[in-house]
Design a protein around this motif. Sequence first.
Motif, PDB file in Angstrom:
ATOM      1  N   ARG A 144      -9.751  14.224  -2.174  1.00  0.00           N
ATOM      2  CA  ARG A 144      -8.328  13.991  -2.341  1.00  0.00           C
ATOM      3  C   ARG A 144      -7.599  13.945  -1.002  1.00  0.00           C
ATOM      4  N   LEU A 175      -4.586   8.568  -7.263  1.00  0.00           N
ATOM      5  CA  LEU A 175      -3.281   8.977  -7.751  1.00  0.00           C
ATOM      6  C   LEU A 175      -3.218   9.099  -9.267  1.00  0.00           C
ATOM      7  N   ALA A 218     -14.074   6.292   2.558  1.00  0.00           N
ATOM      8  CA  ALA A 218     -13.055   6.179   1.521  1.00  0.00           C
ATOM      9  C   ALA A 218     -13.483   6.927   0.268  1.00  0.00           C
ATOM     10  N   PHE A 219     -14.755   6.790  -0.075  1.00  0.00           N
ATOM     11  CA  PHE A 219     -15.276   7.435  -1.271  1.00  0.00           C
ATOM     12  C   PHE A 219     -15.203   8.958  -1.137  1.00  0.00           C
ATOM     13  N   MET A 229       1.129   4.148  -3.030  1.00  0.00           N
ATOM     14  CA  MET A 229       0.862   5.559  -2.789  1.00  0.00           C
ATOM     15  C   MET A 229       2.109   6.398  -3.074  1.00  0.00           C
ATOM     16  N   PHE A 255      -7.239  -7.161  -1.543  1.00  0.00           N
ATOM     17  CA  PHE A 255      -7.618  -5.821  -1.994  1.00  0.00           C
ATOM     18  C   PHE A 255      -8.751  -5.941  -3.000  1.00  0.00           C
ATOM     19  N   LEU A 299     -11.771  10.210  -1.408  1.00  0.00           N
ATOM     20  CA  LEU A 299     -11.338  10.261  -2.798  1.00  0.00           C
ATOM     21  C   LEU A 299     -11.814  11.569  -3.434  1.00  0.00           C
ATOM     22  N   ILE A 357     -10.126   2.829  -5.729  1.00  0.00           N
ATOM     23  CA  ILE A 357     -10.148   4.085  -4.965  1.00  0.00           C
ATOM     24  C   ILE A 357      -8.722   4.589  -4.765  1.00  0.00           C
ATOM     25  N   MET A 358      -7.831   3.625  -4.446  1.00  0.00           N
ATOM     26  CA  MET A 358      -6.443   4.000  -4.210  1.00  0.00           C
ATOM     27  C   MET A 358      -5.793   4.491  -5.507  1.00  0.00           C
ATOM     28  N   ILE A 400      -7.444   7.844   2.590  1.00  0.00           N
ATOM     29  CA  ILE A 400      -7.561   6.734   1.637  1.00  0.00           C
ATOM     30  C   ILE A 400      -6.583   5.625   1.997  1.00  0.00           C
ATOM     31  N   VAL A 402      -7.911   2.020   3.206  1.00  0.00           N
ATOM     32  CA  VAL A 402      -7.620   0.870   2.353  1.00  0.00           C
ATOM     33  C   VAL A 402      -6.820  -0.166   3.134  1.00  0.00           C
ATOM     34  N   VAL A 439       0.848  -1.203   0.000  1.00  0.00           N
ATOM     35  CA  VAL A 439       0.000   0.000   0.000  1.00  0.00           C
ATOM     36  C   VAL A 439       0.880   1.249   0.000  1.00  0.00           C
ATOM     37  N   LEU A 451     -11.561  -1.207  -3.709  1.00  0.00           N
ATOM     38  CA  LEU A 451     -10.569  -0.545  -2.864  1.00  0.00           C
ATOM     39  C   LEU A 451      -9.347  -0.116  -3.675  1.00  0.00           C
ATOM     40  N   LEU A 486      -5.556  11.952   0.779  1.00  0.00           N
ATOM     41  CA  LEU A 486      -4.805  10.731   0.527  1.00  0.00           C
ATOM     42  C   LEU A 486      -4.515   9.937   1.790  1.00  0.00           C
TER      43      LEU A 486
END
Lengths: 552, 315, 273
Positions: free
Chosen positions: B277, C128, B270-271, B27, C116, B274, C123-124, B282, B286, B23, C120, B279
């Motif tokens: 933004r 980005l 989470a939505f 990112m 995952f 998003l 969304i991640m 998120i 996640v 994860v 999910l 992060l």
Amino acid sequence: MLSVSDLSIALGPPGMPSPQVVRDVSFHLAAGRTLGIVGESGAGKSVLLRALIGLLPDGMRASGTVAFEGRDLLRLSEADMCRVRGARIGMIFQEPMSALNPARRVGEQIAEGIRWHRGVPAAAARAEALRLLERVRIPDAGRRIDAFPHELSGGQRQRVGIAIALATRPALLLADEPTTALDVTVQAEILDLFDELVAELGVALVIVSHDFGVIARIADDTLVMKDGARVEAGGTADVLRAPGHPYTQRLLAAMPRRAAVPRSSGVAPAEEAPLLQLRGITRDYPVGPTPLWGRREKLRALDGVDLDVPVGSIFGIVGESGSGKSTLARIAMALERPTAGRVQFAGEDLFALPERDLRLRRRQFQMVFQDPYGSLDPRVRIGRTIAEPLDLLPDVPHGAEREKLVAQTLESVGLKAEDARRFPHQFSGGQRQRIAIARAIITRPRLVIADEAVSALDVSVQAQILDLLRELRDSHGITIAFITHNLAVLQAIADHVAVMNRGRIVEAGPARAIFDAPREAYTRRLLAAQPVITAGGRGSRSIPPSPSLPAG
Amino acid sequence: MLSIIARRFAGLLLTLTVMSAAVFVVMEVVPGDPAAIQLGTSARPDTLAALRASMGLDQPALVRYLAWVGGMLHGDFGTSFTYGVPVAGLIAERLAVTLPLAVMAIVLSTLIAIPLGVLAAARHGKAADYGATLFAQLCLAVPNFWIGLLLIVVFAVGLGWFPAGGFPGWSAGIGASLKALLLPALALALPQSAVLARVMRAAVLDVMGEEFVATARAKGLTRRATLWRHVVPNALVPVVTILGLQFSFLIAGAVLVENVFVLPGLGRLAFQALAQRDLLVIRDVVMFLAALVVVVNFLVDMAYLVLDPRLRGRT
Amino acid sequence: MSAALRRLPLLLGGLLTATILGISLLSLVWTPETPTRMRFALKLRPPLAQGLLGTDHFGRDVVSMLMAGAWNSLSIAGLAVLLGASVGTLLGLTAAARGGLLDSLLMRLADILFAFPAVLSAIMLGALMGPGALTAIIAIGVFMVPVFARVTRSAAVQVWARDYVLAARAAGKGASRITLEHVLPNVSGQIIVQVALQFGLAVLTEAGLSFLGLGVAPPAPTWGRMLADAQTYLSAAPHLALVPGIAIGLTVLGFNLLGDGLRDLLDPRRGGG
């Protein structure tokens, strides 16, 4: 007590012309007697047994009469049948592992029938279950009563299966191939147990088997079946002494028999160096999960095996399950590395050779496997399967030359050249085994290792394949290492025999010496356990006790 | 037995470590500077630099990774930029909706699936079997958020029995809260129950073919007694496996269904993050949800040991 | 059960998927209206009042949007399955052929990926890369890799245990040739079944992603976005919520039936549905 007349079993819905699995079979059975039903696969013998207890597979229906204790079982309602099943008739199944519920303790499984039919309290049922476990001679029954099926050995599981069938003191026991999945020494113990129970409890026993040896050993009367119909019936001794029907005669003749065939006269003199020489072969397998630290536990499958396979002989290796014989085969074929030890083929240490040289040697030794269904790729045409090892030849044949070789090889194993275009599923089990043999001999190898090559076949087919192997030795001079659990087969075919037990060679030598004068206790035990057909009917049933071996 | 549990637990820790690294790397590697994304394109360089420093973005990746994981272990998930509150509190608050929703969905789907699967198998090839199969096929084919929409149209807009969405909060009483969760849980449960019913049916049919079932019948047990005493308990083993594997889909479904019913759960968080933004939120949500999936599967593994005694013997 | 009845799922599934595939291809060259054309004067018309299925809140023709949505949905699902199936199959075959440490490593990795859910990861990734078709394809495809890897591996391990593989080894063949000549042909049936089943799942997931606004960018119509838009008009125009859902349902049903039917065809032991 049990009287079956004109029992027929049809496949399909009533009122429609449908294939009959069993046709017009009749027999009678008195208390304290044992009836053996013998036949090859497809004879309908297991279905017949299921019909007696009203547990036919979906889509099958029975007609005729099954008179038992004054009632016709075929006409009983399902509810009434449930009061007969288990209570008056007990049944024992072939696979002792799958016949027991894996998630329940064996004691509960025995007690279940007692509680169901007699409504006794749990403690009383458990006490009864314990008594039954002791009766079927499970060692340490007090502890084993709380065991799960997977914690028992195959023989112990089958004893539990018998205890379940006996739980409510039935008058009739039905046993469907009860010893087929067991090792031969365990089989002998279970058959002895049956004999005892019939004699002591006065129950009647119907036992179904494909093995005439088992029937000969245990049954008072014998019913021979073929393709769903009765071929012959009578006292076991009479049937064995003077089989009336040609099929019975064929079946008996096909049984591998002691010294029925003269041994090879062309055995090489002992001075010649052995073709295959194993020295100190040891193989460990890691078992169980990897611990967080330290090493995984090891299981020693082979423990210092020494073996010399002379040129031009049929060398038999016999052992029960878990003896390590299949591992030995893979190591001798250089398909698996031993943990320690040497494999010498024609004087060369196979595992010391570079990979490329080993590949070049491979055409000289090939293998035939047990399961004729698993050893042929279902999606590959026979011609290509057989030709697969040809790539090992120094100059790989192509095109017409390749096809010619395939055709010749197919014919030499008794198949037709046209068969090359067909797929495995278009052949019978025996034919498939011929195909597997063709694949093994196409490169003209010096050694063929046959791992349980006839074990999956009916006896009459077995005899044909054994003849073929013998011919390969005699006319092509191929040395054959024949691995089996079945001593009777070796008696018919082997020039030399090695007896394996728990990863070691117990005894090895010329076949005659091993069979006539075995030195080791284990060999004697194995020989004694082998069901032998003698003209006198019910065969020897005494087994030398051997404290060194755990009960099955 | 103990060594199995220890082994599996070590595996769980390893999995969680690899997951968190994954994860973090995603990112990190995927183009886009979290601070720049947060501030938008019109941000002044000095604001950006200040934000980067306050988010710790000017430090080496490994340091930031360790700080993140270390923080999570202490229950410190960082501070949300949108909400200006600790993410940990946010997750805890939203979990109070998502977890009951997921549990309700699992309970509902099992309650539907097991009787249905057993019925279909017991009446193999008959009308009831075809009916159950048809029901399962239909439930499998439609998205759970669409089932949610239909449930709203029928039970909220049409009949007015349930609220069309929103969540009163647990402080408003358990009854009202459960009522608000019932339709979303049903929307999640129906496709799940279709999967489970199919597995249950196949498992029951498989087990019915086993010889120990014939043994039970040969003891004189009736069909029904054999079914419930010997077949169903053994058929539950694969169902439990699937229940664990399906948990991942359940979480995915929850994200969607929470948005349909405007439930303040983790999925909606989470939505929204998003859309805004955010992060940090998120990443943490996640990670949290994925970790939840892994932990649930670990627990399912443990449940095996209870259901299947054959596994216990292996040490 | 009669043979005809047993073939029914396969027939029905084949018919459904072929029809929807045909419609989606047709939408590339013809739709009744331009699916993106807004006609505010004609907004929220019920079915048959304007076009076969009415119009949405911008007055766009619902039939045309459904047709164009079919293409968007199937192409994204198809590419995602292609990604998942090719990578997953490769991993599964490798794991089965090599065994040992590599095998456990790959399978552990598959487990982690599987945790995952596509929504999910989308969304991640969406955060980005920005939402869009590529985000959806990667998110769905990556989630499918472990599924294909597991199915392929378990099927391939069974083939590796067969004696004909041992015979091929005795004939001097190496792991890669055995994989190509014996393993792949014998597992391909199960992979094809899985492709059909996962295609259905991919369509469902794509709908979910575009419902959240993580799919193909507007104004291109997608079934998921149509549902998201319909949410606002549940009482005024419930048919807007009904129709795209039915389209999704029929598509997924088609692929599921196809997969089940193929499985029964390949494995006659499994009777029924």
